[in-house]
Design an enzyme around this catalytic site. Structure first.
Site, mmCIF file in Angstrom:
data_model
loop_
_atom_site.group_PDB
_atom_site.id
_atom_site.type_symbol
_atom_site.label_atom_id
_atom_site.label_comp_id
_atom_site.label_asym_id
_atom_site.label_seq_id
_atom_site.Cartn_x
_atom_site.Cartn_y
_atom_site.Cartn_z
ATOM 1 C CG HIS A 94 4.740 1.748 -5.773
ATOM 2 N ND1 HIS A 94 4.534 2.115 -4.459
ATOM 3 C CD2 HIS A 94 5.150 0.458 -5.731
ATOM 4 C CE1 HIS A 94 4.798 1.092 -3.666
ATOM 5 N NE2 HIS A 94 5.190 0.075 -4.412
ATOM 6 C CG HIS B 57 1.891 -3.281 -5.195
ATOM 7 N ND1 HIS B 57 2.173 -4.481 -4.591
ATOM 8 C CD2 HIS B 57 2.833 -2.400 -4.773
ATOM 9 C CE1 HIS B 57 3.244 -4.343 -3.820
ATOM 10 N NE2 HIS B 57 3.672 -3.094 -3.921
HETATM 11 P P1 AMP Z 1 5.998 -2.518 -1.921
HETATM 12 O O1 AMP Z 1 7.157 -2.128 -1.057
HETATM 13 O O2 AMP Z 1 6.244 -2.293 -3.368
HETATM 14 O O3 AMP Z 1 5.498 -3.908 -1.600
HETATM 15 O O4 AMP Z 1 4.848 -1.479 -1.549
HETATM 16 C C1 AMP Z 1 3.769 -1.746 -0.720
HETATM 17 C C2 AMP Z 1 3.095 -0.435 -0.496
HETATM 18 O O5 AMP Z 1 1.804 -0.665 0.001
HETATM 19 C C3 AMP Z 1 3.800 0.477 0.510
HETATM 20 O O6 AMP Z 1 4.168 1.689 -0.129
HETATM 21 C C4 AMP Z 1 2.757 0.686 1.597
HETATM 22 O O7 AMP Z 1 2.761 1.992 2.093
HETATM 23 C C5 AMP Z 1 1.469 0.366 0.876
HETATM 24 N N1 AMP Z 1 0.397 -0.129 1.723
HETATM 25 C C6 AMP Z 1 0.447 -1.140 2.624
HETATM 26 N N2 AMP Z 1 -0.770 -1.331 3.180
HETATM 27 C C7 AMP Z 1 -1.599 -0.436 2.602
HETATM 28 C C8 AMP Z 1 -2.997 -0.129 2.756
HETATM 29 N N3 AMP Z 1 -3.754 -0.791 3.616
HETATM 30 N N4 AMP Z 1 -3.519 0.860 2.009
HETATM 31 C C9 AMP Z 1 -2.738 1.541 1.129
HETATM 32 N N5 AMP Z 1 -1.430 1.305 0.939
HETATM 33 C C10 AMP Z 1 -0.869 0.337 1.665
#
Ligand code: AMP
Ligand code: ZN
Length: 136
Positions: free
Chosen positions: A102, A100
Site C-alpha cells: 500500500h 501487495h
Molecule cells: P490488505 O488488507 O493489506 O490485504 O489490503 C487489501 C486491499 O485491497 C484493501 O485495502 C482493499 O480495499 C483492496 N482491494 C480489494 N479488492 C480490490 C479491487 N478489486 N481493486 C482495488 N483494490 C482492491
C-alpha cells in the site's frame, strides 16, 4: 496466476482496475477503499501470498517499483508524504493473499488520523531479554 485470486485476475486484465503504472514485473492501481486520496497498491504480476514466499529477486524488483510509484505520486498528486504498508497474514489484517504494498499519500500533519501502533513504553529488562532470545 492463481485461479481464485482477485489480484491475479486484475493483473491478467480479467477484472478492471484504475491503473496507475504497469510494466513487465508489477501493476499499480488505486485501492477501491482508499484510506486517503491516491491510495495505491503495487502488486507483482506473479502470484505470491506475502513477503515470506516471494523470491528475493522478485521482491527487489517490486520494491524498486514501489519507490518509483511513490516518487511519482508525491509530485503528480501531489502529497507531502506517504506511508508504505504491507500486511502479512490474517492476524496482520491481510485480506487479499497476493503480495501487495500500500502506498498511502499523506498531507499536513496526520491527515485522516495517524497510522499508529499505539505502543506502550517498553520495559528495558524485557526488551533486552527478548533481543537476546531472538537475535539472528
Ligand atoms: P490488505 O488488507 O493489506 O490485504 O489490503 C487489501 C486491499 O485491497 C484493501 O485495502 C482493499 O480495499 C483492496 N482491494 C480489494 N479488492 C480490490 C479491487 N478489486 N481493486 C482495488 N483494490 C482492491
Ligand atoms: Zn494472485
Amino acid at each position: 496466476m492463481k485461479n481464485d485470486c482477485v489480484f491475479c485476475a486484475i493483473a491478467a486484465g480479467e477484472i478492471p482496475c484504475f491503473k496507475v503504472y504497469e510494466d513487465d514485473i508489477v501493476l499499480a492501481y488505486l485501492d477501491i477503499n482508499p484510506f486517503t486520496s491516491g491510495h495505491t497498491l503495487v502488486i507483482p504480476k506473479g502470484h505470491f501470498t506475502g513477503l515470506l514466499d516471494t523470491p528475493p529477486e522478485v521482491l527487489k524488483e517490486v520494491v524498486v517499483r514501489v519507490q518509483k510509484v511513490a516518487a511519482h505520486l508525491k509530485t503528480a498528486l501531489p502529497c507531502d508524504g506517504f506511508n508504505v504498508l504491507q500486511n502479512n497474514g490474517a492476524a496482520a489484517g491481510q485480506t487479499v493473499p497476493h503480495l501487495h504494498f500500500h502506498i498511502v499519500p499523506r498531507n499536513g500533519a496526520g491527515e485522516g488520523g495517524g497510522i499508529s501502533f499505539a505502543g506502550r513504553k517498553g520495559d528495558m529488562d524485557s526488551l533486552k531479554a527478548l533481543a537476546e532470545r531472538i537475535r539472528m
